[in-house]
Design a protein around this motif. Sequence first.
Motif, PDB file in Angstrom:
ATOM      1  N   GLU A 240       0.822  -1.205   0.000  1.00  0.00           N
ATOM      2  CA  GLU A 240       0.000   0.000   0.000  1.00  0.00           C
ATOM      3  C   GLU A 240       0.859   1.259   0.000  1.00  0.00           C
ATOM      4  OE1 GLU A 240      -3.366   2.128   2.866  1.00  0.00           O
ATOM      5  OE2 GLU A 240      -2.902  -0.004   3.105  1.00  0.00           O
ATOM      6  N   GLN A 241       1.942   1.256   0.785  1.00  0.00           N
ATOM      7  CA  GLN A 241       2.788   2.444   0.909  1.00  0.00           C
ATOM      8  C   GLN A 241       3.466   2.831  -0.409  1.00  0.00           C
ATOM      9  OE1 GLN A 241       5.568   2.613   4.217  1.00  0.00           O
ATOM     10  NE2 GLN A 241       4.164   1.483   5.533  1.00  0.00           N
ATOM     11  N   VAL A 242       3.838   1.826  -1.209  1.00  0.00           N
ATOM     12  CA  VAL A 242       4.550   2.135  -2.454  1.00  0.00           C
ATOM     13  C   VAL A 242       3.620   2.318  -3.647  1.00  0.00           C
ATOM     14  CG1 VAL A 242       6.633   0.959  -1.660  1.00  0.00           C
ATOM     15  CG2 VAL A 242       4.997  -0.283  -3.088  1.00  0.00           C
ATOM     16  N   GLY A 243       2.304   2.097  -3.440  1.00  0.00           N
ATOM     17  CA  GLY A 243       1.359   2.463  -4.492  1.00  0.00           C
ATOM     18  C   GLY A 243       0.678   1.352  -5.245  1.00  0.00           C
ATOM     19  N   PHE A 244       0.845   0.094  -4.819  1.00  0.00           N
ATOM     20  CA  PHE A 244       0.158  -0.999  -5.502  1.00  0.00           C
ATOM     21  C   PHE A 244      -1.270  -1.140  -4.987  1.00  0.00           C
ATOM     22  CE2 PHE A 244       4.555  -2.226  -6.384  1.00  0.00           C
ATOM     23  CZ  PHE A 244       4.461  -2.514  -7.738  1.00  0.00           C
ATOM     24  N   ALA A 245      -2.166  -1.513  -5.894  1.00  0.00           N
ATOM     25  CA  ALA A 245      -3.588  -1.591  -5.546  1.00  0.00           C
ATOM     26  C   ALA A 245      -3.874  -2.713  -4.567  1.00  0.00           C
ATOM     27  CB  ALA A 245      -4.431  -1.775  -6.811  1.00  0.00           C
ATOM     28  N   ASN A 246      -3.122  -3.810  -4.658  1.00  0.00           N
ATOM     29  CA  ASN A 246      -3.314  -4.942  -3.737  1.00  0.00           C
ATOM     30  C   ASN A 246      -2.019  -5.723  -3.623  1.00  0.00           C
ATOM     31  OD1 ASN A 246      -3.367  -7.170  -5.862  1.00  0.00           O
ATOM     32  ND2 ASN A 246      -5.068  -5.881  -6.546  1.00  0.00           N
ATOM     33  N   VAL A 247      -1.937  -6.560  -2.603  1.00  0.00           N
ATOM     34  CA  VAL A 247      -0.677  -7.250  -2.292  1.00  0.00           C
ATOM     35  C   VAL A 247      -0.343  -8.319  -3.333  1.00  0.00           C
ATOM     36  CG1 VAL A 247      -1.686  -9.031  -0.788  1.00  0.00           C
ATOM     37  CG2 VAL A 247       0.660  -8.215  -0.384  1.00  0.00           C
ATOM     38  N   SER A 248      -1.341  -8.937  -3.958  1.00  0.00           N
ATOM     39  CA  SER A 248      -1.054  -9.965  -4.965  1.00  0.00           C
ATOM     40  C   SER A 248      -0.397  -9.328  -6.204  1.00  0.00           C
ATOM     41  CB  SER A 248      -2.327 -10.710  -5.352  1.00  0.00           C
ATOM     42  OG  SER A 248      -3.284  -9.836  -5.890  1.00  0.00           O
ATOM     43  N   HIS A 249      -0.865  -8.153  -6.585  1.00  0.00           N
ATOM     44  CA  HIS A 249      -0.245  -7.435  -7.707  1.00  0.00           C
ATOM     45  C   HIS A 249       1.179  -7.029  -7.349  1.00  0.00           C
ATOM     46  CE1 HIS A 249      -0.141  -3.759 -10.550  1.00  0.00           C
ATOM     47  NE2 HIS A 249       0.159  -4.854 -11.232  1.00  0.00           N
ATOM     48  N   PHE A 250       1.364  -6.574  -6.109  1.00  0.00           N
ATOM     49  CA  PHE A 250       2.698  -6.224  -5.615  1.00  0.00           C
ATOM     50  C   PHE A 250       3.638  -7.422  -5.689  1.00  0.00           C
ATOM     51  CE2 PHE A 250       5.222  -6.242  -1.509  1.00  0.00           C
ATOM     52  CZ  PHE A 250       6.281  -5.497  -2.013  1.00  0.00           C
ATOM     53  N   ASN A 251       3.184  -8.579  -5.190  1.00  0.00           N
ATOM     54  CA  ASN A 251       4.017  -9.788  -5.204  1.00  0.00           C
ATOM     55  C   ASN A 251       4.419 -10.169  -6.632  1.00  0.00           C
ATOM     56  OD1 ASN A 251       3.946 -10.115  -2.427  1.00  0.00           O
ATOM     57  ND2 ASN A 251       2.160 -11.450  -2.463  1.00  0.00           N
ATOM     58  N   ARG A 252       3.451 -10.077  -7.543  1.00  0.00           N
ATOM     59  CA  ARG A 252       3.710 -10.474  -8.928  1.00  0.00           C
ATOM     60  C   ARG A 252       4.726  -9.547  -9.595  1.00  0.00           C
ATOM     61  NH1 ARG A 252      -1.048 -10.638 -10.130  1.00  0.00           N
ATOM     62  NH2 ARG A 252      -1.375  -8.686 -11.271  1.00  0.00           N
ATOM     63  N   LYS A 253       4.551  -8.244  -9.441  1.00  0.00           N
ATOM     64  CA  LYS A 253       5.470  -7.288 -10.065  1.00  0.00           C
ATOM     65  C   LYS A 253       6.855  -7.329  -9.415  1.00  0.00           C
ATOM     66  CE  LYS A 253       2.813  -5.737 -13.206  1.00  0.00           C
ATOM     67  NZ  LYS A 253       3.141  -6.055 -14.637  1.00  0.00           N
ATOM     68  N   PHE A 254       6.879  -7.523  -8.097  1.00  0.00           N
ATOM     69  CA  PHE A 254       8.160  -7.595  -7.397  1.00  0.00           C
ATOM     70  C   PHE A 254       8.985  -8.775  -7.920  1.00  0.00           C
ATOM     71  CE2 PHE A 254      11.187  -8.433  -4.064  1.00  0.00           C
ATOM     72  CZ  PHE A 254      11.460  -7.186  -3.521  1.00  0.00           C
ATOM     73  N   LYS A 255       8.331  -9.908  -8.112  1.00  0.00           N
ATOM     74  CA  LYS A 255       9.044 -11.101  -8.582  1.00  0.00           C
ATOM     75  C   LYS A 255       9.496 -10.931 -10.029  1.00  0.00           C
ATOM     76  CE  LYS A 255       9.005 -16.062  -8.010  1.00  0.00           C
ATOM     77  NZ  LYS A 255       8.307 -17.208  -7.359  1.00  0.00           N
ATOM     78  N   GLN A 256       8.713 -10.232 -10.839  1.00  0.00           N
ATOM     79  CA  GLN A 256       9.125  -9.977 -12.224  1.00  0.00           C
ATOM     80  C   GLN A 256      10.424  -9.190 -12.284  1.00  0.00           C
ATOM     81  OE1 GLN A 256       5.962  -8.037 -14.357  1.00  0.00           O
ATOM     82  NE2 GLN A 256       4.649  -9.842 -14.410  1.00  0.00           N
ATOM     83  N   VAL A 257      10.567  -8.220 -11.384  1.00  0.00           N
ATOM     84  CA  VAL A 257      11.739  -7.335 -11.398  1.00  0.00           C
ATOM     85  C   VAL A 257      12.940  -7.977 -10.718  1.00  0.00           C
ATOM     86  CG1 VAL A 257      12.651  -5.123 -10.578  1.00  0.00           C
ATOM     87  CG2 VAL A 257      10.344  -5.238 -11.544  1.00  0.00           C
ATOM     88  N   THR A 258      12.733  -8.613  -9.560  1.00  0.00           N
ATOM     89  CA  THR A 258      13.852  -9.077  -8.738  1.00  0.00           C
ATOM     90  C   THR A 258      14.123 -10.575  -8.830  1.00  0.00           C
ATOM     91  OG1 THR A 258      12.495  -9.525  -6.775  1.00  0.00           O
ATOM     92  CG2 THR A 258      13.290  -7.260  -7.075  1.00  0.00           C
ATOM     93  N   ARG A 259      13.209 -11.337  -9.456  1.00  0.00           N
ATOM     94  CA  ARG A 259      13.297 -12.808  -9.540  1.00  0.00           C
ATOM     95  C   ARG A 259      13.106 -13.471  -8.178  1.00  0.00           C
ATOM     96  NH1 ARG A 259      15.830 -13.908 -14.524  1.00  0.00           N
ATOM     97  NH2 ARG A 259      15.352 -12.126 -15.855  1.00  0.00           N
ATOM     98  N   MET A 260      12.634 -12.708  -7.203  1.00  0.00           N
ATOM     99  CA  MET A 260      12.323 -13.243  -5.881  1.00  0.00           C
ATOM    100  C   MET A 260      11.003 -12.651  -5.405  1.00  0.00           C
ATOM    101  SD  MET A 260      15.875 -13.202  -3.657  1.00  0.00           S
ATOM    102  CE  MET A 260      16.524 -11.646  -4.266  1.00  0.00           C
ATOM    103  N   SER A 261      10.312 -13.399  -4.550  1.00  0.00           N
ATOM    104  CA  SER A 261       9.130 -12.829  -3.914  1.00  0.00           C
ATOM    105  C   SER A 261       9.602 -11.829  -2.853  1.00  0.00           C
ATOM    106  CB  SER A 261       8.288 -13.923  -3.262  1.00  0.00           C
ATOM    107  OG  SER A 261       8.948 -14.429  -2.108  1.00  0.00           O
ATOM    108  N   PRO A 262       8.731 -10.930  -2.392  1.00  0.00           N
ATOM    109  CA  PRO A 262       9.142 -10.008  -1.333  1.00  0.00           C
ATOM    110  C   PRO A 262       9.644 -10.726  -0.077  1.00  0.00           C
ATOM    111  CG  PRO A 262       7.110  -9.264  -2.330  1.00  0.00           C
ATOM    112  CD  PRO A 262       7.396 -10.619  -2.912  1.00  0.00           C
TER     113      PRO A 262
END
Length: 273
Positions: A240-262
């Motif tokens: 929420e703090q960094v601007g994602f609409a929900n945590v599942s979207h955050f997890n998906r985009k984070f893994k795309q960029v870093t190759r790891m889950s948060p």
Amino acid sequence: MDGFAIYPAKRKGYYTMPKYHYHDYYEIYYLLSGDRYYYIENKRYSIQKGSILFINKNEIHKSVDSTVPDHERFCLYFSSDFLNRFHEDQKKLILAPFLHSNKKIQFNLMDQSYIERLLFQMHNEFNQPDGYGQPVFFESLLVQLLLFSARKQKRDRPEHQEDPMNSRMSQIIAYCNEHYRNDLRLELMAEQFHISSFYLSRLFKRTTGFTFKEYINTLRIREAEKLLRDTNVKMIDISEQVGFANVSHFNRKFKQVTRMSPREFRKFIHKKE
């Protein structure tokens, strides 16, 4: 060797890095031959033979081809710990090129000879396993390179040398950098800056090398990494703090960029410490 690495590369034809990236260590990029464009944060630099760039920790960057094929370069990387034995005032002096508003220095032919001699010495030593006194050898050459560059910056006092951007585009990028936590959509940005969505999309890609969504998500993931590294804030709150609409979207985009889950990223960072 821990904390230091140097790699040359010679590429034929046209080459563009597949995506933007950032990392928690310093990078020095030196062009031995060819012509390139280099994006660092919201600035684009035109670089030629003898150009050197100083990319600070966690600065978003990408190398892009120009109209000239073929290039050869050195990339040098080192961590904060590599210069730990220096006092803070000394480190501030040594690292000055990374903090300058202009990330590029263009060396003349005489200076190029000196800089390239340092780089080739470092590379030759880097390829010698278990060289006696390697850390001290690398440190001495690296400090020479950085201080020589800092002196040139101070002597020449260059203004910004990045390519001029469309003034409206500069305003849009600055707005994104400040408000990426908000609901930033292409249509809303286009309306706010009184241009069409189609034109903004094309202009953004041509100016930054990013699509609009890629740029916003990269800013958000970079801030999420900082929160995961430095705090114990819950995933849903970071999302929420960094601007994602929900945590599942955050997890998906984070893994795309870093190759790891948060969660994997947080465990990995804490294990390193």
